[in-house]
Write a protein that holds these residues in place. Structure first.
Motif, PDB file in Angstrom:
ATOM      1  N   PRO A 305     -24.969   6.727  31.420  1.00 42.47           N
ATOM      2  CA  PRO A 305     -26.036   7.449  31.941  1.00 42.47           C
ATOM      3  C   PRO A 305     -27.313   7.515  31.211  1.00 42.47           C
ATOM      4  CG  PRO A 305     -24.108   8.660  32.849  1.00 42.47           C
ATOM      5  CD  PRO A 305     -23.577   7.569  31.407  1.00 42.47           C
ATOM      6  N   MET A 306     -27.169   7.663  29.870  1.00 42.94           N
ATOM      7  CA  MET A 306     -28.288   7.773  29.123  1.00 42.94           C
ATOM      8  C   MET A 306     -28.891   6.332  28.742  1.00 42.94           C
ATOM      9  SD  MET A 306     -27.146  10.505  26.255  1.00 42.94           S
ATOM     10  CE  MET A 306     -26.807  12.038  26.592  1.00 42.94           C
ATOM     11  N   LEU A 307     -28.090   5.379  28.745  1.00 44.38           N
ATOM     12  CA  LEU A 307     -28.432   4.007  28.665  1.00 44.38           C
ATOM     13  C   LEU A 307     -29.350   3.330  29.775  1.00 44.38           C
ATOM     14  CD1 LEU A 307     -28.314   1.257  26.764  1.00 44.38           C
ATOM     15  CD2 LEU A 307     -26.262   0.638  28.064  1.00 44.38           C
ATOM     16  N   PHE A 308     -28.762   3.881  30.938  1.00 38.25           N
ATOM     17  CA  PHE A 308     -29.325   3.334  32.235  1.00 38.25           C
ATOM     18  C   PHE A 308     -30.788   4.029  32.389  1.00 38.25           C
ATOM     19  CE2 PHE A 308     -25.592   1.149  33.181  1.00 38.25           C
ATOM     20  CZ  PHE A 308     -26.185   0.047  33.616  1.00 38.25           C
ATOM     21  N   VAL A 309     -30.807   5.238  31.895  1.00 37.48           N
ATOM     22  CA  VAL A 309     -32.472   6.089  32.355  1.00 37.48           C
ATOM     23  C   VAL A 309     -33.266   5.837  30.919  1.00 37.48           C
ATOM     24  CG1 VAL A 309     -31.023   7.781  33.831  1.00 37.48           C
ATOM     25  CG2 VAL A 309     -31.456   8.320  31.336  1.00 37.48           C
ATOM     26  N   SER A 310     -32.741   5.027  29.886  1.00 30.11           N
ATOM     27  CA  SER A 310     -33.704   4.809  28.910  1.00 30.11           C
ATOM     28  C   SER A 310     -34.805   4.019  29.265  1.00 30.11           C
ATOM     29  CB  SER A 310     -33.084   4.554  27.627  1.00 30.11           C
ATOM     30  OG  SER A 310     -32.383   3.058  28.164  1.00 30.11           O
ATOM     31  N   GLY A 311     -34.738   3.224  30.430  1.00 34.34           N
ATOM     32  CA  GLY A 311     -35.833   2.351  30.728  1.00 34.34           C
ATOM     33  C   GLY A 311     -35.962   0.868  30.246  1.00 34.34           C
ATOM     34  N   PHE A 312     -34.937   0.389  29.621  1.00 33.00           N
ATOM     35  CA  PHE A 312     -35.155  -1.068  29.125  1.00 33.00           C
ATOM     36  C   PHE A 312     -33.751  -1.771  29.831  1.00 33.00           C
ATOM     37  CE2 PHE A 312     -31.595   0.061  26.160  1.00 33.00           C
ATOM     38  CZ  PHE A 312     -31.089  -1.004  25.691  1.00 33.00           C
ATOM     39  N   GLN A 328     -36.127  12.995  30.463  1.00 32.39           N
ATOM     40  CA  GLN A 328     -37.043  13.111  29.049  1.00 32.39           C
ATOM     41  C   GLN A 328     -36.357  14.210  28.266  1.00 32.39           C
ATOM     42  OE1 GLN A 328     -39.564  11.072  28.924  1.00 32.39           O
ATOM     43  NE2 GLN A 328     -38.913  10.185  30.721  1.00 32.39           N
ATOM     44  N   ILE A 329     -35.622  14.847  28.565  1.00 34.65           N
ATOM     45  CA  ILE A 329     -34.803  15.686  27.619  1.00 34.65           C
ATOM     46  C   ILE A 329     -34.052  15.014  26.628  1.00 34.65           C
ATOM     47  CG2 ILE A 329     -35.195  17.629  29.130  1.00 34.65           C
ATOM     48  CD1 ILE A 329     -32.194  17.710  29.768  1.00 34.65           C
ATOM     49  N   ILE A 330     -33.786  14.073  26.883  1.00 30.11           N
ATOM     50  CA  ILE A 330     -32.704  13.134  25.894  1.00 30.11           C
ATOM     51  C   ILE A 330     -33.511  12.351  25.041  1.00 30.11           C
ATOM     52  CG2 ILE A 330     -30.911  11.338  25.893  1.00 30.11           C
ATOM     53  CD1 ILE A 330     -30.768  11.759  29.126  1.00 30.11           C
ATOM     54  N   PRO A 331     -33.104  12.641  23.692  1.00 32.31           N
ATOM     55  CA  PRO A 331     -33.945  12.045  22.419  1.00 32.31           C
ATOM     56  C   PRO A 331     -34.002  10.432  22.811  1.00 32.31           C
ATOM     57  CG  PRO A 331     -32.459  13.642  21.524  1.00 32.31           C
ATOM     58  CD  PRO A 331     -32.207  13.531  23.139  1.00 32.31           C
ATOM     59  N   SER A 332     -33.119   9.763  23.214  1.00 34.44           N
ATOM     60  CA  SER A 332     -32.824   8.328  23.410  1.00 34.44           C
ATOM     61  C   SER A 332     -33.926   7.848  24.387  1.00 34.44           C
ATOM     62  CB  SER A 332     -31.467   7.731  23.729  1.00 34.44           C
ATOM     63  OG  SER A 332     -31.122   8.439  25.264  1.00 34.44           O
ATOM     64  N   THR A 333     -34.170   8.305  25.140  1.00 32.25           N
ATOM     65  CA  THR A 333     -35.304   8.142  26.338  1.00 32.25           C
ATOM     66  C   THR A 333     -36.590   7.939  25.693  1.00 32.25           C
ATOM     67  OG1 THR A 333     -33.945   9.461  28.150  1.00 32.25           O
ATOM     68  CG2 THR A 333     -36.344   8.663  28.475  1.00 32.25           C
ATOM     69  N   ALA A 334     -36.905   8.449  24.450  1.00 36.80           N
ATOM     70  CA  ALA A 334     -38.192   8.549  23.705  1.00 36.80           C
ATOM     71  C   ALA A 334     -37.948   7.439  22.823  1.00 36.80           C
ATOM     72  CB  ALA A 334     -38.804   9.621  23.414  1.00 36.80           C
TER      73      ALA A 334
END
Length: 392
Positions: A305-312, A328-334
């Motif tokens: 889930p974190m991978l897919f919401v990261s935007g790439f 936006q609360i996940i560091p990987s997203t930024a």
């Protein structure tokens, strides 16, 4: 306890936790070696296809040879019907089938556009897309040849006809991904997620183990300043992961032929806040979970889930608004878009300042919350210990 004594205790806590040590050193190194292997070829080439030629003309056979000459596909067999290819595709013997319709040659002479059908397993979108690309490229070449031949019959010089068969020339120049490969696209971003997840797990395992054994009244995490404990633990693991990040963003990308455009100091301005934010989140989770098994499962399951919401991998605009906000609360997203823009696209640090601020806010928030949880745990332990002492 002095800060240097606390630092020694935190280093000892890390290196005596076998699960944390394996996560930091074994997990990071194993992932760096194994993850890029499936993408070593970057893009599929020479995929096996079958031809169903219902026309049987010289032009259809020439079209078959053109498809076979493309780098994307290789014609390995001819079949009587499309239905006979279904089992071959299902068993992986061929990757696709191309059906050339009846009257293919006649329609071309009459100026009509014959419909060439392509079938394959579309669940493997990269393979299916490559087969279609090979057929389309061969079709463009055949169409150009037919147009040039017609122009020559109208007394147009061959040299002029060769230049006029299309109103414009297409010159494709890939930007940021010169090989158009999946490895160049996926590996840099996933590497940052791997760093985050392993860092979170390692720092969380230390805290979780200490919370389980909090009955040790003389333990340093029960007697020291909670904020100092959290900051020292974060500093220890970030120091190790700074080296791991240099390995991932330097040697690993270089070994896999992935371009690197930014200066190491520019990357450090983004990566260091990211490491502190990830360690803070990990320490916080370690104090929230009571069992290491549940903690490990929660972090590992959250990776996709974190991978897919990261935007790439999946465009952010296609996500629900509430999910965009939650991400936006996940560091990987930024950090993933920041590192990709810096290292692969040549952006400047000024372009990424909003990501840096976001990561700094996350680091401060998670480390502060972790310190508050540890403070509450210390206070609860002191009350329990005082009650037991009074009862005795």
């Amino acid at each position: 306890m002095s800060w240097f004594s606390l630092l020694k205790q935190e280093i000892r806590a890390l290196f005596t936790n076998q699960a944390a040590v394996f996560t930091v050193f074994g997990g990071v190194i194993i992932y760096s070696l194994l993850y890029p292997v499936p993408y070593s070829q970057q893009t599929p080439r020479e995929l096996s296809v079958a031809i169903v030629d219902q026309d049987g003309s010289q032009t259809s056979r020439m079209f078959t040879r053109m498809m076979d000459a493309t780098p994307e596909i290789t014609v390995t067999r001819e079949l009587p019907t499309v239905d006979s290819a279904a089992e071959l595709i299902a068993t992986g013997v061929i990757d696709g089938v191309v059906s050339i319709p009846e009257h293919f040659y006649r329609d071309l002479l009459m100026g009509k556009s014959p419909v060439v059908s392509v079938a394959g397993d579309a669940s493997f979108f990269l393979v299916y897309g490559t087969v279609v690309t090979g057929v389309v490229n061969a079709g463009k070449d055949l169409g150009a040849k037919v147009k040039v031949a017609k122009s020559v019959l109208r007394n147009t010089p061959l040299a002029l006809a060769s230049k006029q068969y299309t109103p414009f020339d297409l010159n494709l120049t890939p930007v940021y991904n010169p090989t158009m490969g999946y490895g160049n696209y996926a590996i840099p971003g996933v590497f940052m997620l791997i760093l985050q997840q392993t860092l979170m797990l390692a720092s969380a395992l230390i805290g979780c183990q200490q919370m389980v054994s909090k009955g040790q009244s003389s333990a340093y995490w029960n007697t020291s300043n909670p904020l100092l404990v959290v900051l020292t633990r974060s500093l220890v693991i970030v120091a190790i992961y700074a080296i791991m990040a240099m390995y991932y963003l330097g040697a690993c990308l270089e070994a896999n032929g992935i371009n690197r455009l930014s200066h190491p100091i520019e990357l450090a301005s983004v990566v260091l806040p990211f490491l502190f934010a990830s360690s803070g989140l990990g320490i916080l989770l370690g104090y929230l979970f009571k069992r290491a098994e549940s903690l490990s499962l929660a972090i590992l399951v959250s990776s996709m889930p974190m991978l897919f919401v990261s935007g790439f991998i999946w465009p952010t605009a296609a996500l629900p608004v509430w999910l965009q906000g939650l991400a936006q609360i996940i560091p990987s997203t930024a950090v993933i878009p920041a590192v990709l823009q810096l290292n692969q696209m040549g952006a400047t640090p000024a372009d990424e300042i909003h990501y840096v601020v976001q990561l700094l806010l996350q680091a401060i928030s998670y480390l502060s919350l972790a310190a508050l949880l540890l403070f509450g745990a210390q206070r609860m332990f002191r009350n329990e210990h005082k009650h037991i002492t009074t009862s005795q």
